[in-house]
Design a protein around this motif. Structure first.
Motif, PDB file in Angstrom:
ATOM      1  N   ALA A  49       8.636   0.628   2.571  1.00 38.96           N
ATOM      2  CA  ALA A  49       8.194   0.074   3.641  1.00 38.96           C
ATOM      3  C   ALA A  49       7.225   0.872   4.319  1.00 38.96           C
ATOM      4  O   ALA A  49       6.054   0.536   5.004  1.00 38.96           O
ATOM      5  N   ASP A  50       7.604   2.393   4.436  1.00 39.73           N
ATOM      6  CA  ASP A  50       6.669   3.173   5.193  1.00 39.73           C
ATOM      7  C   ASP A  50       6.067   4.332   4.337  1.00 39.73           C
ATOM      8  O   ASP A  50       5.398   5.061   4.886  1.00 39.73           O
ATOM      9  N   LEU A  51       5.586   3.590   3.352  1.00 42.83           N
ATOM     10  CA  LEU A  51       4.601   4.624   2.456  1.00 42.83           C
ATOM     11  C   LEU A  51       3.261   4.535   2.988  1.00 42.83           C
ATOM     12  O   LEU A  51       2.718   3.640   3.182  1.00 42.83           O
ATOM     13  N   ASP A  52       2.647   5.466   2.918  1.00 41.91           N
ATOM     14  CA  ASP A  52       1.277   5.621   3.409  1.00 41.91           C
ATOM     15  C   ASP A  52       0.209   5.268   2.265  1.00 41.91           C
ATOM     16  O   ASP A  52       0.746   5.299   1.076  1.00 41.91           O
ATOM     17  N   ASP A  53      -0.732   4.813   2.466  1.00 38.49           N
ATOM     18  CA  ASP A  53      -1.854   4.369   1.388  1.00 38.49           C
ATOM     19  C   ASP A  53      -2.604   5.621   1.154  1.00 38.49           C
ATOM     20  O   ASP A  53      -3.710   5.717   1.440  1.00 38.49           O
ATOM     21  N   VAL A  54      -1.834   6.467   0.004  1.00 40.98           N
ATOM     22  CA  VAL A  54      -2.431   7.463  -0.413  1.00 40.98           C
ATOM     23  C   VAL A  54      -2.488   7.236  -2.063  1.00 40.98           C
ATOM     24  O   VAL A  54      -1.428   6.644  -2.516  1.00 40.98           O
ATOM     25  N   PRO A  55      -3.217   7.917  -2.718  1.00 39.88           N
ATOM     26  CA  PRO A  55      -3.220   7.689  -4.373  1.00 39.88           C
ATOM     27  C   PRO A  55      -1.830   8.109  -4.826  1.00 39.88           C
ATOM     28  O   PRO A  55      -1.361   7.417  -5.880  1.00 39.88           O
ATOM     29  N   GLU A  56      -1.013   8.771  -4.387  1.00 36.11           N
ATOM     30  CA  GLU A  56       0.217   9.044  -4.816  1.00 36.11           C
ATOM     31  C   GLU A  56       1.312   7.780  -4.904  1.00 36.11           C
ATOM     32  O   GLU A  56       2.171   7.707  -5.596  1.00 36.11           O
ATOM     33  N   ASN A  57       0.966   6.887  -4.086  1.00 34.65           N
ATOM     34  CA  ASN A  57       1.696   5.784  -3.913  1.00 34.65           C
ATOM     35  C   ASN A  57       1.135   4.391  -4.453  1.00 34.65           C
ATOM     36  O   ASN A  57       1.816   3.466  -4.375  1.00 34.65           O
ATOM     37  N   TRP A  58      -0.060   4.562  -5.019  1.00 35.29           N
ATOM     38  CA  TRP A  58      -0.869   3.448  -5.212  1.00 35.29           C
ATOM     39  C   TRP A  58      -0.053   2.700  -6.610  1.00 35.29           C
ATOM     40  O   TRP A  58      -0.021   1.518  -6.492  1.00 35.29           O
ATOM     41  N   ASP A  59       0.711   3.264  -7.459  1.00 33.98           N
ATOM     42  CA  ASP A  59       1.518   2.465  -8.461  1.00 33.98           C
ATOM     43  C   ASP A  59       2.335   1.897  -7.884  1.00 33.98           C
ATOM     44  O   ASP A  59       2.580   0.668  -8.385  1.00 33.98           O
ATOM     45  N   ILE A  60       2.994   2.142  -6.824  1.00 34.13           N
ATOM     46  CA  ILE A  60       4.188   1.513  -6.124  1.00 34.13           C
ATOM     47  C   ILE A  60       3.344   0.147  -5.399  1.00 34.13           C
ATOM     48  O   ILE A  60       3.797  -0.894  -5.876  1.00 34.13           O
ATOM     49  N   PHE A  61       2.126   0.206  -4.780  1.00 24.72           N
ATOM     50  CA  PHE A  61       1.551  -0.893  -4.083  1.00 24.72           C
ATOM     51  C   PHE A  61       1.193  -1.707  -5.123  1.00 24.72           C
ATOM     52  O   PHE A  61       1.210  -3.192  -5.376  1.00 24.72           O
ATOM     53  N   GLU A  62       0.494  -1.516  -6.471  1.00 26.45           N
ATOM     54  CA  GLU A  62       0.239  -1.821  -7.651  1.00 26.45           C
ATOM     55  C   GLU A  62       1.146  -2.992  -8.196  1.00 26.45           C
ATOM     56  O   GLU A  62       1.350  -4.031  -8.508  1.00 26.45           O
ATOM     57  N   LYS A  63       2.468  -2.268  -8.391  1.00 27.30           N
ATOM     58  CA  LYS A  63       3.624  -3.117  -9.024  1.00 27.30           C
ATOM     59  C   LYS A  63       4.153  -4.108  -7.973  1.00 27.30           C
ATOM     60  O   LYS A  63       4.478  -5.218  -8.443  1.00 27.30           O
ATOM     61  N   SER A  64       3.946  -4.038  -6.598  1.00 34.74           N
ATOM     62  CA  SER A  64       4.281  -4.772  -5.684  1.00 34.74           C
ATOM     63  C   SER A  64       3.552  -6.099  -5.771  1.00 34.74           C
ATOM     64  O   SER A  64       4.068  -7.187  -5.468  1.00 34.74           O
ATOM     65  N   LEU A  65       2.379  -6.091  -6.327  1.00 40.08           N
ATOM     66  CA  LEU A  65       1.724  -7.223  -6.676  1.00 40.08           C
ATOM     67  C   LEU A  65       2.012  -8.235  -7.912  1.00 40.08           C
ATOM     68  O   LEU A  65       1.701  -9.379  -7.706  1.00 40.08           O
TER      69      LEU A  65
END
Length: 72
Positions: A49-65
């Motif tokens: 929930a509290d992940l920053d929108d930085v490249p290191e976290n983009w894989d997580i955001f992509e999988k959330s889609l």
């Protein structure tokens, strides 16, 4: 096992619920090293929930889609 790719870029194929779950699981395992079920558990518990929108976290955001595939 992943569904076979269409013969041409314009050909589409509808995935069954089982194929959607398998695709989601394969993506999570390949990119994050965890199962699709574990990703959903972590997502639902608020672990991401509290992940920053930085490249290191983009894989997580992509999988959330793809969560809708995992929840089939």
């Amino acid at each position: 096992m992943a569904a076979p790719l269409p013969e041409s870029p314009t050909e589409t194929r509808t995935l069954s619920p089982e194929e959607k779950r398998a695709f989601f699981d394969e993506q999570c395992r390949a990119v994050l090293g965890i199962s699709g079920k574990e990703f959903i558990r972590r997502w639902d518990s608020g672990e991401y929930a509290d992940l920053d929108d930085v490249p290191e976290n983009w894989d997580i955001f992509e999988k959330s889609l793809l969560l809708a595939f995992g929840r089939q």
